[in-house]
Each structure stands twice: as structure tokens, then as C-alpha cells.
Motif scaffolding. Structure first.
Motif, PDB file in Angstrom:
ATOM      1  N   ARG A  23       0.798  -1.176   0.053  1.00  0.00           N
ATOM      2  CA  ARG A  23      -0.026   0.048  -0.016  1.00  0.00           C
ATOM      3  C   ARG A  23       0.949   1.357  -0.204  1.00  0.00           C
ATOM      4  N   VAL A  24       0.243   2.352  -0.355  1.00  0.00           N
ATOM      5  CA  VAL A  24       1.025   3.606  -0.266  1.00  0.00           C
ATOM      6  C   VAL A  24       0.242   4.432   0.908  1.00  0.00           C
ATOM      7  N   ASP A  26      -2.653   6.514   1.358  1.00  0.00           N
ATOM      8  CA  ASP A  26      -3.896   6.298   1.597  1.00  0.00           C
ATOM      9  C   ASP A  26      -4.170   4.641   1.441  1.00  0.00           C
ATOM     10  N   ASP A  29      -5.976   3.809  -1.703  1.00  0.00           N
ATOM     11  CA  ASP A  29      -5.408   4.300  -2.996  1.00  0.00           C
ATOM     12  C   ASP A  29      -4.941   2.838  -3.759  1.00  0.00           C
ATOM     13  N   THR A  31      -4.229   2.412  -7.223  1.00  0.00           N
ATOM     14  CA  THR A  31      -3.634   3.031  -8.454  1.00  0.00           C
ATOM     15  C   THR A  31      -2.412   3.367  -8.325  1.00  0.00           C
ATOM     16  N   SER A  32      -1.710   4.132  -7.256  1.00  0.00           N
ATOM     17  CA  SER A  32      -0.350   4.704  -7.353  1.00  0.00           C
ATOM     18  C   SER A  32       0.709   3.314  -7.248  1.00  0.00           C
ATOM     19  N   ASP A  33       1.773   3.804  -7.439  1.00  0.00           N
ATOM     20  CA  ASP A  33       2.894   2.702  -7.530  1.00  0.00           C
ATOM     21  C   ASP A  33       3.208   2.378  -5.756  1.00  0.00           C
ATOM     22  N   ALA A  34       3.276   1.124  -5.528  1.00  0.00           N
ATOM     23  CA  ALA A  34       3.488   0.533  -3.974  1.00  0.00           C
ATOM     24  C   ALA A  34       4.247  -0.526  -4.306  1.00  0.00           C
ATOM     25  N   ASP A 207       3.791   7.178  -0.165  1.00  0.00           N
ATOM     26  CA  ASP A 207       3.672   7.409  -1.765  1.00  0.00           C
ATOM     27  C   ASP A 207       5.297   7.452  -1.999  1.00  0.00           C
ATOM     28  N   ARG A 209       8.232   9.435  -3.322  1.00  0.00           N
ATOM     29  CA  ARG A 209       8.339  10.808  -3.825  1.00  0.00           C
ATOM     30  C   ARG A 209       9.701  11.132  -3.024  1.00  0.00           C
ATOM     31  N   GLY A 218       9.159   6.060   0.372  1.00  0.00           N
ATOM     32  CA  GLY A 218       8.534   4.911  -0.653  1.00  0.00           C
ATOM     33  C   GLY A 218       9.311   3.577  -0.052  1.00  0.00           C
TER      34      GLY A 218
END
Length: 335
Positions: A23-24, A26, A29, A31-34, A207, A209, A218
Motif C-alpha cells: 500500500r501507499v 492512503d 489508493d 492505483t499509485s505505485d506501491a 507514496d 516521492r 517509498g
């Protein structure tokens, strides 16, 4: 899931798992890269390596290697697995989850590459009101099956062969957090969690970043310590293989309470292992965290000790002809 079936007592099962979801920031979430390198590709890597190494060998008891999903969303995969075992009446005598075992570096940059934490609960998550009443009467808050499993791990895997110190933490998990061992605990299976010595929270549940201060966030593979992961795998291997080769934890442990005496009579049910050699009674002061004294009693199912049950804690463990010992069983007062 992969099952390495035991050759002597295949009905006795030990489970090791990691989780492959990540997970990230959120949790919703999707769809984000995890990347999830430390949490928990590291644990899945340990499980895969154990399966690779042990697949060429035949343990006496059965070992199950599993990778589960849905941990971050609510322990769904492990709950399903534990429930399937329970519904089948499976004799799971030990379960380990390896969750966040990929790094030896803390958030302040300090490193502890030769320690792994092992979380083990005291009061059982599955305890009934009747069992709680007995525990309040006779003690045993530090003698749950999970605590006995943790003591076994430290006895067998904290050594020069693994190169690791196993730091047992007397909690079910970290503060207000949890892992895939909990569904097993809730179904009265002994279970514990391996986790790195100090977490870096910038590299889990984040996330990917770069922060305004230059901090990189990350859960990326570059932040993992692969030598550390290998040593954690050795700890798991030492504990699992010894569990699977040793006798099972004794069942039916009782302390006689019908008469008031200053001696203690213990009884238990004899195991079915063909190489069973006998039993040992262990005891310690009520203030001691570890078993300190051992009494060899032979291939019997009861023994009287010249010590008062009011003053010390007792346990029973089995020994086979190779000298391997089971985890300790903490006896209940006889009805």
C-alpha cells in the motif's frame, strides 16, 4: 501455498507466511505505485527461500509455506487460511509471519543488522471467560502457547549458526498495529511475528516521492539490507526445522489440585511419535522470564516433584531419541 508433508507425523503442522499485497499513504489508493519491498516482499522472499531449501528434505512433521493477500486491508488472506485450518480440524502447533524483515536501519540512520524482533502475546487472544478465571486463579500470564513458542525460537535460533539475536517482545504486536499471526492466535493456534529491529517509517506505507527536505519516501528495494533478510531466513529455518523434527508439544498437561500438599504432581498424555524417548519437567521462579531448571523423568505420563506449585511455575516438554525437545506445555489445574 506449498505443503511439505511430514514423513512421521504429517498431521502435525507448522506454518510460515509473508504477505504480498502492499500500500501507499492512503490505504484506499489502488492505483499509485506501491513497491512494498520491505513491507512485505521481504517476508515473502524469506518464505520462498525456505521452501527452496527445504523442498529437497523430508521433515518429520508438515511445514506449510504461504504468501497471503489483503494484510494491509484487514488480514483477510491470513484470516481465510487460519479459518480453513480450523474448519478442517488441523493440528497447527506453530505459525510464524515474517512481516517487515527487510532492513536493519532505523529512521535515525542507526543500524542493528544482527537482531530480529519476535512478538509473542501473553494472555491468549482466544481465551474464554472460563480460561480467564483459571488464569487469574493460578497465574500464567507469561506462559501462553505463543510465549512458549518464542522461548523455543530463542533456544534454537539465537546462536552463531544464524548470526542473529532474537529479541522476544512480550506483546502481540507493535502499538495499535497487527499482522497475519493474529487470526491464528484468535483460533487458539500458537503464533508469533518476526519484524526488523527498528522500522524506518519513511519506507513503508508511503507514496514514492522526495520530500521538501530531500527525504526520500517509498518502500523501495534499495532501502533493504539483503544480508539481513538472509539471516532472518536462517532464524526461521532453524526454528521451523527443529520444530518439525522434534516431538510435538505435550497435550493434556495437568497439575493435581484435589489435595492440599507441598509437593506437585503433574500428568500429561503420551505422544505418538515413534522416536519419543521421554519427558522433562521444567520449572522456574514466578518472577523469572525463562525456564531455569530441568528434571528428566523418563518415558512416563506423570511425576511428583518435591516443590510446591504455589511457589514456582511448572512446564512439561517431550524429548526424542535424537535429543530434540518440544516446546513447553504449561499445565492446567486438574478439574
Amino acid at each position: 501455498m506449498a505443503t511439505l508433508r511430514g514423513s512421521v507425523t504429517p498431521e502435525r503442522i507448522y506454518v510460515v507466511s509473508g504477505h504480498y499485497d502492499s500500500r501507499v499513504t492512503d490505504v484506499m489508493d489502488a492505483t499509485s505505485d506501491a513497491p512494498g519491498a520491505d513491507d512485505d516482499a521481504s517476508g515473502v522472499a524469506v518464505v520462498l527461500e525456505l521452501a527452496r531449501v527445504m523442498a529437497r528434505r523430508r521433515p518429520a512433521a508438515t511445514i506449510v509455506f504461504a504468501a497471503v493477500a489483503g494484510e494491509e486491508q484487514g488480514l483477510y488472506g491470513a484470516t481465510h487460511m487460519a479459518e480453513r485450518f480450523r474448519s478442517a480440524g488441523a493440528d497447527v502447533q506453530g505459525m510464524f509471519t515474517d512481516d517487515i524483515v527487510g532492513s536493519s536501519t532505523a529512521d535515525d540512520g542507526t543500524r542493528d543488522p544482527y537482531t530480529v524482533r519476535l512478538f509473542a502475546e501473553g494472555v491468549p487472544s482466544s481465551e474464554t471467560p472460563e480460561q480467564a478465571a483459571v488464569r487469574r486463579s493460578v497465574g500464567g500470564e507469561n506462559d501462553s502457547p505463543a510465549r512458549q513458542l518464542a522461548r523455543f525460537v530463542r533456544d534454537t535460533a539465537d546462536n552463531d549458526a544464524t548470526g542473529m539475536h532474537v529479541r522476544v517482545v512480550h506483546r502481540r504486536d507493535r502499538y495499535r498495529r497487527g499482522g497475519d499471526h493474529i487470526p491464528f492466535l484468535e483460533r487458539a493456534y500458537p503464533a508469533a511475528r518476526f519484524t526488523e529491529p527498528a522500522e524506518d517509517f519513511a519506507h513503508q506505507h508511503q507514496d514514492v516521492r522526495v520530500g521538501e527536505d530531500g527525504t526520500r519516501y517509498g518502500d523501495l528495494p534499495e532501502f533493504c539490507d539483503f544480508g539481513f533478510v538472509a539471516r532472518v531466513a536462517k532464524v526461521n529455518a532453524a526454528a521451523l526445522w527443529t520444530l518439525a523434527q522434534a516431538p510435538g508439544t505435550p497435550r493434556g498437561g495437568r497439575i493435581a489440585t484435589a489435595a492440599l500438599t507441598n509437593t506437585t504432581t503433574l500428568s500429561w498424555t503420551r505422544g505418538t511419535e515413534p522416536d519419543l524417548a521421554g519427558y522433562e519437567i521444567v520449572w522456574r521462579e514466578t518472577t523469572a522470564p525463562e525456564w531455569t531448571h530441568v528434571i528428566e523423568v523418563g518415558d512416563v505420563t506423570s511425576h511428583e516433584v518435591g516443590l510446591s506449585k504455589d511457589n514456582v511455575f511448572f512446564g512439561v516438554r517431550a524429548v526424542n531419541r535424537a535429543g530434540l525437545r518440544s516446546p513447553v506445555a504449561f499445565p492446567d489445574p486438574a478439574p
